[in-house]
Every structure is written in C-alpha cells, then in structure tokens.
Motif scaffolding. Structure first.
Motif, mmCIF file in Angstrom:
data_model
loop_
_atom_site.group_PDB
_atom_site.id
_atom_site.type_symbol
_atom_site.label_atom_id
_atom_site.label_comp_id
_atom_site.label_asym_id
_atom_site.label_seq_id
_atom_site.Cartn_x
_atom_site.Cartn_y
_atom_site.Cartn_z
ATOM 1 N N SER A 89 6.776 7.815 4.382
ATOM 2 C CA SER A 89 6.995 8.651 3.203
ATOM 3 C C SER A 89 5.681 9.177 2.623
ATOM 4 N N LEU A 90 4.551 8.765 3.191
ATOM 5 C CA LEU A 90 3.246 9.235 2.715
ATOM 6 C C LEU A 90 2.941 10.579 3.370
ATOM 7 N N GLU A 91 3.423 11.628 2.769
ATOM 8 C CA GLU A 91 3.393 12.955 3.385
ATOM 9 C C GLU A 91 1.993 13.501 3.621
ATOM 10 N N ASP A 92 0.991 13.035 2.881
ATOM 11 C CA ASP A 92 -0.374 13.531 3.047
ATOM 12 C C ASP A 92 -1.214 12.655 3.963
ATOM 13 N N LEU A 93 -0.626 11.592 4.495
ATOM 14 C CA LEU A 93 -1.372 10.644 5.318
ATOM 15 C C LEU A 93 -1.859 11.304 6.606
ATOM 16 N N ASN A 94 -3.182 11.251 6.847
ATOM 17 C CA ASN A 94 -3.687 11.773 8.114
ATOM 18 C C ASN A 94 -4.448 10.734 8.924
ATOM 19 N N THR A 95 -4.753 9.562 8.353
ATOM 20 C CA THR A 95 -5.407 8.483 9.090
ATOM 21 C C THR A 95 -4.794 7.152 8.675
ATOM 22 N N LEU A 96 -4.348 6.384 9.671
ATOM 23 C CA LEU A 96 -3.845 5.029 9.438
ATOM 24 C C LEU A 96 -4.354 4.155 10.580
ATOM 25 N N ILE A 100 0.815 -1.214 0.000
ATOM 26 C CA ILE A 100 0.000 0.000 0.000
ATOM 27 C C ILE A 100 0.851 1.267 0.000
ATOM 28 N N TYR A 101 2.001 1.243 0.642
ATOM 29 C CA TYR A 101 2.800 2.470 0.763
ATOM 30 C C TYR A 101 3.309 2.973 -0.580
ATOM 31 N N GLN A 102 3.151 2.198 -1.642
ATOM 32 C CA GLN A 102 3.569 2.636 -2.981
ATOM 33 C C GLN A 102 2.770 3.832 -3.482
ATOM 34 N N VAL A 103 1.606 4.075 -2.880
ATOM 35 C CA VAL A 103 0.710 5.130 -3.344
ATOM 36 C C VAL A 103 0.975 6.397 -2.530
ATOM 37 N N SER A 104 1.738 7.299 -3.090
ATOM 38 C CA SER A 104 2.189 8.481 -2.346
ATOM 39 C C SER A 104 1.081 9.486 -2.082
ATOM 40 N N THR A 105 -0.065 9.347 -2.735
ATOM 41 C CA THR A 105 -1.162 10.308 -2.590
ATOM 42 C C THR A 105 -2.164 9.927 -1.509
ATOM 43 N N LEU A 106 -1.946 8.828 -0.797
ATOM 44 C CA LEU A 106 -2.921 8.378 0.198
ATOM 45 C C LEU A 106 -3.043 9.351 1.365
ATOM 46 N N ARG A 107 -4.295 9.643 1.743
ATOM 47 C CA ARG A 107 -4.591 10.469 2.910
ATOM 48 C C ARG A 107 -5.233 9.650 4.018
ATOM 49 N N ILE A 108 -6.119 8.718 3.640
ATOM 50 C CA ILE A 108 -6.844 7.904 4.606
ATOM 51 C C ILE A 108 -6.640 6.433 4.257
ATOM 52 N N VAL A 109 -6.103 5.671 5.209
ATOM 53 C CA VAL A 109 -5.899 4.229 5.040
ATOM 54 C C VAL A 109 -6.489 3.547 6.268
ATOM 55 N N GLU A 110 -7.621 2.873 6.080
ATOM 56 C CA GLU A 110 -8.286 2.178 7.178
ATOM 57 C C GLU A 110 -8.261 0.679 6.900
ATOM 58 N N LEU A 111 -7.422 -0.018 7.670
ATOM 59 C CA LEU A 111 -7.190 -1.450 7.474
ATOM 60 C C LEU A 111 -7.645 -2.276 8.669
ATOM 61 N N HIS A 112 -8.209 -1.652 9.683
ATOM 62 C CA HIS A 112 -8.529 -2.349 10.927
ATOM 63 C C HIS A 112 -9.584 -3.439 10.713
ATOM 64 N N ARG A 113 -9.561 -4.394 11.660
ATOM 65 C CA ARG A 113 -10.489 -5.532 11.696
ATOM 66 C C ARG A 113 -10.430 -6.375 10.416
ATOM 67 N N ASN A 114 -9.219 -6.825 10.136
ATOM 68 C CA ASN A 114 -8.953 -7.793 9.079
ATOM 69 C C ASN A 114 -8.059 -8.869 9.672
ATOM 70 N N GLU A 115 -7.327 -9.572 8.840
ATOM 71 C CA GLU A 115 -6.420 -10.611 9.309
ATOM 72 C C GLU A 115 -5.009 -10.396 8.770
ATOM 73 N N PHE A 116 -4.636 -9.130 8.560
ATOM 74 C CA PHE A 116 -3.317 -8.809 8.036
ATOM 75 C C PHE A 116 -2.236 -9.243 9.016
ATOM 76 N N ASN A 117 -1.073 -9.627 8.472
ATOM 77 C CA ASN A 117 0.042 -10.024 9.322
ATOM 78 C C ASN A 117 1.328 -9.378 8.819
ATOM 79 N N GLY A 118 2.398 -9.617 9.546
ATOM 80 C CA GLY A 118 3.680 -9.013 9.193
ATOM 81 C C GLY A 118 3.908 -7.756 10.001
ATOM 82 N N THR A 119 4.739 -6.894 9.485
ATOM 83 C CA THR A 119 5.103 -5.664 10.183
ATOM 84 C C THR A 119 4.670 -4.449 9.375
ATOM 85 N N VAL A 120 4.763 -3.294 10.004
ATOM 86 C CA VAL A 120 4.448 -2.029 9.346
ATOM 87 C C VAL A 120 5.756 -1.465 8.797
#
Length: 163
Positions: A92-99, A66-86
């Motif tokens: 580098s997502l300079e416009d990100l205001n929600t994660l 997901i971090y490949q998209v430099s224009t992201l402002r809102i990324v809501e991934l909660h309540r899934n089964e994702f694994n690994g690390t952040v």
C-alpha cells in the motif's frame, strides 16, 4: 532543548549504541545506518517520513510497524536481525521505490501486493518499486524468503536475491 521540529537525522556510520530512538512527529529523513543500534522498532512512526535507512545495525523483531507510514519512498532494513514475515501492507506504500530486506532472519514470501509495485515500474509509471532485495537464494537448501514471479508479470519480483 526541544527536538519537536527536527526534520532530518543524519547519524550514519558512527558508533552509536543503544535501542532505536523515539522519533519526533516532524521527522522526514532518518539515516541511522552502520551503527550499533539494537532492540525492537517502535510501534508508531512519524507520518510524513520519506526515508528510513537503518541498515547495518543489530535491530530485531518484526518490521511490520513501518508500513503505517504511507509517505515512505526509501526503506533500507538490510543487515539487521529482523524476523517474521513481510506484510502485504507494504504494497500500500504507493511511493515506495526502494525496499531492502536481505541479511535478516525474515521468512515466508514477498506478498503479491508488494510485487505489484514492481509491475508499476514495468509499465513506466513513476515512483514505483525499482529495488527490492531479500534473502531469496537457496542457502543451503531453500531460500529464507520466497520471491517468486509476481502474479501480474513473469519476472521474479525481487531485483536482488542474497543467501
């Protein structure tokens, strides 16, 4: 018909079931939360996407494409089964205001580069990370994700900690 110019996809709170769809390059706003989507995220994303709300599904695997998209402002991934690390690349997502990352199977620490986006908020810069959630409360002994004080200020990096 062709969907190559589709910019917004609002199919939230439905009973959609199946793997995550391939999105056209024109996509700007994706709201597929509260469905029954499952499987891995795609390796590539529309490069002008600003909103990605895919919370409350059954998606799994790593989130780092997901971090490949430099224009992201809102990324809501909660309540899934994702694994690994952040990945630190989220910083580098300079416009990100929600994660939102809570209620997944993520582990490790929130990288300093991501916490540095919170520093911008404290300096009253616009478009800085104002909401960051993770599973950083002890459950039962240690948190799944470490959200320690950011290296540039003494507040905890996460704005919300969940079990």
């Amino acid at each position: 018909g062709s969907l190559h110019s589709l910019r917004e996809l609002y199919l939230f709170e439905n009973t959609l079931s199946g793997p995550f769809p391939l999105l056209p390059d024109s996509m700007f706003d994706v709201r597929l939360y509260k469905n029954n989507l499952y499987g891995l995220l795609p390796d590539s994303w529309p490069q002008k996407m600003s909103i990605l709300q895919i919370n409350h599904n059954k998606l799994s695997g790593p989130i780092n494409s997901i971090y490949q998209v430099s224009t992201l402002r809102i990324v809501e991934l909660h309540r899934n089964e994702f694994n690994g690390t952040v990945s630190a690349h989220f910083g580098s997502l300079e416009d990100l205001n929600t994660l939102t990352l809570h209620k997944n199977n993520l582990s490790g620490s929130i990288p300093d580069d991501v916490c540095a986006l919170r520093k911008g908020l404290l300096l009253r810069e616009t478009n800085k990370l104002s909401r960051l959630s993770a599973d950083c409360l002890p459950s039962p002994n240690t948190p799944k994700v470490q959200c320690s004080p950011a290296f540039l200020f003494e507040e905890v990096c996460c704005t919300e900690c969940h079990e």
